[in-house]
Scaffold this active site. Structure first.
Site, PDB file in Angstrom:
ATOM      1  N   GLY A  10       0.812  -1.204   0.000  1.00 56.81           N
ATOM      2  CA  GLY A  10       0.000   0.000   0.000  1.00 56.81           C
ATOM      3  C   GLY A  10       0.848   1.257   0.000  1.00 56.81           C
ATOM      4  O   GLY A  10       2.079   1.215   0.112  1.00 56.81           O
ATOM      5  N   LEU A  32       5.071  -9.690   3.693  1.00 59.83           N
ATOM      6  CA  LEU A  32       4.659 -10.890   4.409  1.00 59.83           C
ATOM      7  C   LEU A  32       3.584 -11.625   3.625  1.00 59.83           C
ATOM      8  O   LEU A  32       2.504 -11.083   3.378  1.00 59.83           O
ATOM      9  CB  LEU A  32       4.132 -10.531   5.804  1.00 59.83           C
ATOM     10  CG  LEU A  32       5.087  -9.770   6.713  1.00 59.83           C
ATOM     11  CD1 LEU A  32       4.457  -9.584   8.093  1.00 59.83           C
ATOM     12  CD2 LEU A  32       6.420 -10.482   6.813  1.00 59.83           C
ATOM     13  N   CYS A 101      -2.911  -9.575  14.815  1.00 58.86           N
ATOM     14  CA  CYS A 101      -1.894  -9.591  13.761  1.00 58.86           C
ATOM     15  C   CYS A 101      -0.717  -8.705  14.138  1.00 58.86           C
ATOM     16  O   CYS A 101       0.446  -9.082  13.967  1.00 58.86           O
ATOM     17  CB  CYS A 101      -2.510  -9.135  12.442  1.00 58.86           C
ATOM     18  SG  CYS A 101      -1.405  -9.297  11.019  1.00 58.86           S
ATOM     19  N   GLY A 125       4.054   1.482   8.023  1.00 55.93           N
ATOM     20  CA  GLY A 125       3.304   2.659   7.613  1.00 55.93           C
ATOM     21  C   GLY A 125       2.175   3.016   8.548  1.00 55.93           C
ATOM     22  O   GLY A 125       1.257   3.750   8.156  1.00 55.93           O
ATOM     23  N   CYS A 199      -8.998  -8.933   6.511  1.00 55.57           N
ATOM     24  CA  CYS A 199      -8.292  -9.287   5.277  1.00 55.57           C
ATOM     25  C   CYS A 199      -8.582 -10.705   4.813  1.00 55.57           C
ATOM     26  O   CYS A 199      -8.570 -10.981   3.616  1.00 55.57           O
ATOM     27  CB  CYS A 199      -6.787  -9.074   5.443  1.00 55.57           C
ATOM     28  SG  CYS A 199      -5.982 -10.244   6.561  1.00 55.57           S
TER      29      CYS A 199
END
Length: 379
Positions: A10, A32, A101, A125, A199
């Site tokens: 992203g 990842l 996560c 980020g 996700c």
């Protein structure tokens, strides 16, 4: 420093890596791989970690002139995030997979491997800030852009993890500025839409996804008095605060909508009631951790003023909190007790409560119980 830049594919992670390079660090990019079937994890702006994302991360690293690698963390992700999500729902709780996560993958497995390979820090980020106090201890704080602030989902980071964390977007005033910078740098992800939702459920249909993973059994839906007002095909598909999809056969006496107040998987029962009964002002949390060194009141058990936040983009509310300790089988565990000055609605066991003082993140806990001090116990 030697910096490992976590590249999601992203715009945020790409600009964060670029700023780390500009700062003179020796930067290596890593993407990842969190699924053995990456083609299934994106639908438009939903999901992440696809082949498309991997390619976008590679192009960003190539543009920045830094090495690029893909690390396979799919098994760890499946066990520590996806299975945890399933187990929590099966127990009638509402988990936050992004917290897990960050805790177990991005700032545990990834950071552990990075340090073993000789890196000094992991760069991401995320919109959050690490500030070092006069004694050299790291503190986690909100980002400059509160609208994009992600300190909530980083509340699980420990003192040691914060020492090795780098968030170059901390002082960026807006996401628009990040996109403009990416375009000026010639990064192809400048206009790529942000990913959102869970996700590993890219179509957003959590109930149907869970139905394939958890055995569902028909049960009763009862109101706040204990009277049966409907039925369900599995209590695990509901969450506290839910209004839609209840399909109740008996309307409320006042004609107003009902909401899920509580889920009891052992009884296979869903309790519903009016919106007013969703108000919660007392939270008890387990699996407590502190973002940096805990404040002095934690050690003494004294009550302290703070702000409590229970959702990633929720508003923090004033609260008072204190910590107790419990020893079981020789293991001492902390419990967090929070009294909200302003009630919150739709708070569910399994969610995360993050405590703040000003912009500083104090720590977090998984909500074990949430109730109203004024409301009688539900039948």
């Amino acid at each position: 420093m030697r910096v490992l830049a976590a590249m999601s594919g992203g715009v945020d992670s790409a600009v964060a890596a670029a700023r780390a390079v500009d700062a003179g660090h020796d930067v290596v990019g890593v993407h990842l791989a969190l699924s053995r079937m990456p083609g299934t994890l994106r639908t438009g702006s939903r999901g992440c970690c696809t082949v498309e994302d991997s390619n976008d991360a590679w192009r960003a690293c190539d543009k920045l002139g830094i090495p690029y690698y893909v690390w396979d963390f799919s098994e760890r992700f499946k066990e520590d995030v996806v299975q945890d999500f399933i187990d929590e729902y099966a127990a009638g709780r509402t988990p936050n997979p992004c917290m897990r996560c960050n805790e177990r993958i991005k700032f545990a497995a990834l950071l552990e491997k990075a340090i073993a390979l000789g890196f000094d820090a992991v760069c991401t980020g995320h919109y959050a800030k690490v500030i070092t106090d006069a004694d050299g201890n790291p503190e986690l704080h909100r980002a400059a852009d509160w609208a994009k602030d992600q300190s909530y989902v980083l509340g699980v980071l420990t003192h040691e993890q914060l020492r090795h964390s780098m968030f170059p977007l901390a002082d960026t005033p807006s996401k628009a500025e990040v996109r403009a910078e990416a375009e000026a740098r010639g990064l192809s992800v400048a206009k790529k839409p942000d990913s959102h939702d869970i996700c590993f459920i890219p179509d957003g249909d959590t109930a149907s996804w869970l139905a394939e993973k958890i055995q569902m059994t028909d049960g009763d839906v009862v109101d706040e008095t204990g009277a049966k007002v409907g039925g369900h095909t599995g209590s695990n598909q509901f969450t506290v605060g839910q209004r839609r999809g209840l399909k109740l056969g008996t309307p409320a006496a006042d004609g107003k909508p009902r909401f899920v107040l509580e889920i009891r998987p052992k009884e296979n029962k869903v309790i519903v009631g009016p919106h007013a009964l969703l108000a919660i002002d007392s939270i008890q949390g387990i699996k407590v951790s502190w973002a940096g060194l805990p404040i002095a009141e934690v050690a003494t058990g004294a009550e302290f003023d703070c702000y409590a936040q229970v959702r990633a983009h929720g508003d923090p509310v004033p609260a008072r909190a204190f910590v107790t300790e419990e020893t079981d089988d020789g293991v001492t565990r902390q419990q967090l007790h929070v009294t909200l000055v302003e009630p919150l609605r739709g708070v569910a066991p399994g969610q995360t409560v993050v405590l703040y003082q000003g912009s500083r993140v104090l720590g977090q806990a998984t909500i074990d119980t949430a109730r109203s001090l004024a409301r009688p116990e539900l039948p």
